[in-house]
Design a protein around this motif. Sequence first.
Motif, short mmCIF file in Angstrom:
data_model
loop_
_atom_site.label_atom_id
_atom_site.label_comp_id
_atom_site.label_asym_id
_atom_site.label_seq_id
_atom_site.Cartn_x
_atom_site.Cartn_y
_atom_site.Cartn_z
N ARG A 219 0.84 -1.19 0.00
CA ARG A 219 0.00 0.00 0.00
C ARG A 219 0.88 1.25 0.00
O ARG A 219 1.99 1.22 0.56
CB ARG A 219 -0.91 0.00 1.22
CG ARG A 219 -1.89 -1.16 1.25
CD ARG A 219 -2.89 -1.04 0.14
NE ARG A 219 -3.75 -2.23 0.04
CZ ARG A 219 -4.58 -2.46 -0.97
NH1 ARG A 219 -4.63 -1.61 -1.99
NH2 ARG A 219 -5.32 -3.54 -0.99
N PRO A 220 0.39 2.34 -0.55
CA PRO A 220 1.21 3.56 -0.61
C PRO A 220 1.76 3.98 0.76
O PRO A 220 2.89 4.48 0.85
CB PRO A 220 0.25 4.60 -1.18
CG PRO A 220 -0.67 3.79 -2.04
CD PRO A 220 -0.86 2.49 -1.31
N SER B 272 -2.31 1.07 -5.18
CA SER B 272 -3.11 2.15 -4.61
C SER B 272 -4.28 1.59 -3.84
O SER B 272 -4.77 0.50 -4.10
CB SER B 272 -3.64 3.06 -5.72
OG SER B 272 -2.57 3.77 -6.28
N CYS B 273 -4.72 2.40 -2.89
CA CYS B 273 -5.72 1.97 -1.95
C CYS B 273 -7.07 2.48 -2.40
O CYS B 273 -7.25 3.67 -2.55
CB CYS B 273 -5.34 2.64 -0.64
SG CYS B 273 -5.66 1.73 0.78
N ASP B 274 -8.02 1.57 -2.64
CA ASP B 274 -9.33 2.10 -3.00
C ASP B 274 -10.37 1.84 -1.91
O ASP B 274 -11.51 2.27 -2.03
CB ASP B 274 -9.80 1.55 -4.36
CG ASP B 274 -9.63 0.05 -4.46
OD1 ASP B 274 -9.23 -0.54 -3.44
OD2 ASP B 274 -9.88 -0.52 -5.54
N THR C 141 -3.07 7.12 -3.24
CA THR C 141 -2.40 6.74 -4.48
C THR C 141 -1.00 7.36 -4.54
O THR C 141 -0.46 7.58 -5.63
CB THR C 141 -3.21 7.19 -5.71
OG1 THR C 141 -3.29 8.63 -5.69
CG2 THR C 141 -4.62 6.62 -5.71
N THR D 44 3.01 7.97 -4.49
CA THR D 44 4.04 7.17 -5.15
C THR D 44 5.31 6.97 -4.31
O THR D 44 6.18 6.19 -4.69
CB THR D 44 4.45 7.84 -6.47
OG1 THR D 44 4.83 9.18 -6.18
CG2 THR D 44 3.31 7.83 -7.47
N THR E 108 -2.52 1.37 -9.95
CA THR E 108 -3.75 1.99 -9.46
C THR E 108 -4.93 1.40 -10.21
O THR E 108 -5.04 1.59 -11.43
CB THR E 108 -3.71 3.52 -9.67
OG1 THR E 108 -2.53 4.03 -9.05
CG2 THR E 108 -4.92 4.19 -9.06
N LYS F 135 -5.59 9.18 -12.61
CA LYS F 135 -5.99 8.53 -11.37
C LYS F 135 -6.61 9.51 -10.37
O LYS F 135 -6.91 9.14 -9.24
CB LYS F 135 -4.80 7.80 -10.75
CG LYS F 135 -3.66 8.69 -10.28
CD LYS F 135 -2.56 7.88 -9.59
CE LYS F 135 -1.48 8.82 -9.08
NZ LYS F 135 -0.38 8.13 -8.42
N THR G 76 -8.26 8.75 -6.68
CA THR G 76 -7.68 9.36 -5.49
C THR G 76 -8.74 10.12 -4.70
O THR G 76 -8.87 9.95 -3.49
CB THR G 76 -6.56 10.35 -5.89
OG1 THR G 76 -5.70 9.69 -6.81
CG2 THR G 76 -5.78 10.82 -4.69
#
Lengths: 455, 338
Positions: B95-96, B131-133, B149, B151, B159, B192, B196
């Motif tokens: 995860r970011p 990336s975390c959704d 999201t 980096t 993502t 993205k 985000t």
Amino acid sequence: MSTETLLTPSAPDTATWKPRLVAFVCNWCTYTGADLAGTSRTEYPANVRIVRLPCSGRIDPHFIIRAFEQGADGVLVSGCHPGDCHYTAGNYHARRKFMVLHALAEFLGIEPERLQFSWVSAAEGRKWADVVSDVVAGLLRVGPVQPTWGGAGELPVRSLSEPPRPVPEPLDVVGELRATAQRWLSDCRVDVFVGYGQGSLPGRLRPAFITSPDEVDQLVWNEHAVNNLATYLTRGLVKRHGRVGLLVKSCDARAVVGLLQERQIEREQVTLLGVPCIGVEVDGALAPKCHTCDSAWPALVDEVLSAEVPLTPVDGEGLAAEIAWVEKMSPAQRRAWWQAQFDRCLRCYACRAVCPLCYCSQCIADQSRPQWVSKSSDGRGNLAWNLVRAFHLAGRCVGCGECTRVCPSNIRLDLLNAKLAQVVRDEFGYVAGGDPDLPPPLTTYLLEDHEEFIR
Amino acid sequence: MSPTTYLADSAQAVLTAILAAGQRVVAPVEQAGLLAFAHVEQAEQAQLIGQTRASAKELAFPRTQRLFGYRFGNPGVELLPGEEPPAPTVLFGVRPCDAAGLAILDGVFGAEPADAPYLARRARITVVGLSCDQPQAHCACTAVGLSPTATDGSDLLLTPLAEGVLVEVLTARGAALVDLLGEALRPGAADKAEVTARAEAAMAPRALPAGLADGLAAAFGEAAWADAAARCLGCGTCAFVCPTCHCFDVVDESNLRGGQRLRVWDACQFGLFTLHASGHNPRADQAARYRQRALHKFSYYPRAHGRPMCVGCGRCVNACPAGMDIFEVAATAAAGQG
């Protein structure tokens, strides 16, 4: 080479392997008996290394763990026959301790051949030779200890808890709870009231320390009241505040009994407010300990909140079913299963931190001279730590389940604790957390304690 | 310069391609009812939804690491090297927040004098971020200047978007990995920003007050720390699940055969952490220990490096046995000063 294998002998060549047996013996009987075997020119296997101690009562389970850690294939513990102890009762105390250790070792999958006990008197040179021969023969049968555990093939997987049960609606006691806390604080009956307040995450409660009658509205009660607040009694609370008012569920009250029994607190330092409890939630379901809880009403309390408590029959087997499941595995599988559990241990000591009965100001795991428990978070160190923790709670753990709830690695500490509680109940007829005036079972003994496991 | 980007069918497809290219992969898998980073051989083993219980730091900074060993020989003593770092590994599905944690550790261990055992492991890790959704209740990355999201620390960042997955190539190491993946990735770009924004909107509002670093430093002498830390039981859970905590102890273990010097994780909440050989303990109580934790993360480190030593993963808040919340404590302590 992993951190755990450097200090142990390399994997033995089975063709030339000879078992290494470490014997911990008492000075007065067994050691003298072994000496007699020598002076009588009695022949027996030379695989045994003898460590002489004053009394079998001095043989700490740590010694045994250490011996295995350092590469012993088996350990023999031997002392004077019952009635012959030169310190009156050392061997009776030892007998109780080893009864528990013996069961723990078996539960962890250590083959019975590897951990043996005997009584050998100063006159029994012949018996000493026979015991050693027999134990060594047993070790030859089970073979060398593998330097690292495992190799048991695919491990059985089971969703361990009984089917999750829904958590009942919590009893509505908040109003009376706040009023009582307010009264106690206003009347200066207590200097601090410890209950539950809203946590910072949704649906979580956490310990709340209320020192003023104006703050009692912070107190709440629902199925998320999981923490055993009795833990705080030995964590400087009394010293900091003086007289403590403590909210207790029935399981928490059992921990208070343990602390009273072991003289860690004085009864008058703490005023207990009992809360009738019909179950708390852990991981979205009724906590496993609540499946078999037979009392909503805490004992020993000074006052208790009133509520209509629905009758909920105790119909689950709880942890007993899971213990039976573990015991059905072969020793090798069991050992590998536990090793997989312990491998996850981060050594964060959250289990120790939350345990109301883990109150030592200096834990043996924190000692470095001598270092009893390896600090390495590897197979060796983690096994030693988890064994020591479980053993130190034998006959003392009240089953509040906090250690298991907080373990960030989901290690089934509750099974170890429950297994030892079972042993203590079956062998000594004792259940921890019941009567504050009873002596803890490992501080006492009976002449007729079982000893079938002793040669 | 904006990073090179590719598109792929799914994160799972990228993982399949990485495995097909013969790479050793560590990814989140379900173990004993929790997510943990572990070695995977098939893409299906990876569990790409949710947060692992412990952070990804263990691969670069293991719980126990041998610095050197020795064996008594005849004649003399045989000196043994420290641990052999594991084979080059793709750390997948990070995860970011966790990837940003590795970036912080890189700074700490990479600063002179550089920490060779860490760097040896780290040089063999390629970080593929994800990336975390679905942020969780304890997530707080936006409070520390990151995003679901972000980096930081990733070599590649995946993502998931409606039309597939966006692959951002962020470093040369990431580009080298892309070169192995062939047709699984196709050049392309996507925005993205919407993902985000949606993830950020799903997060509980958490923020750190302005001037926190100075406020905390000024609050050092406050008696309120004792109240703030009253619940803390002094275990090491927060530090051990934290992606940025990096304190360690060095212990010697030996017997008749030889010995080894190990580095093992340590935590500032342990009483033993600052105990002197004389018996004196400069952080004598939990209040002082908790203050150290809060100030290290939100005052000392930011003053030196311009950002908090926290990536907002929220694990410490989620895992704390006693419900301590470092964001809350830090903000309250700093405000009490104002």
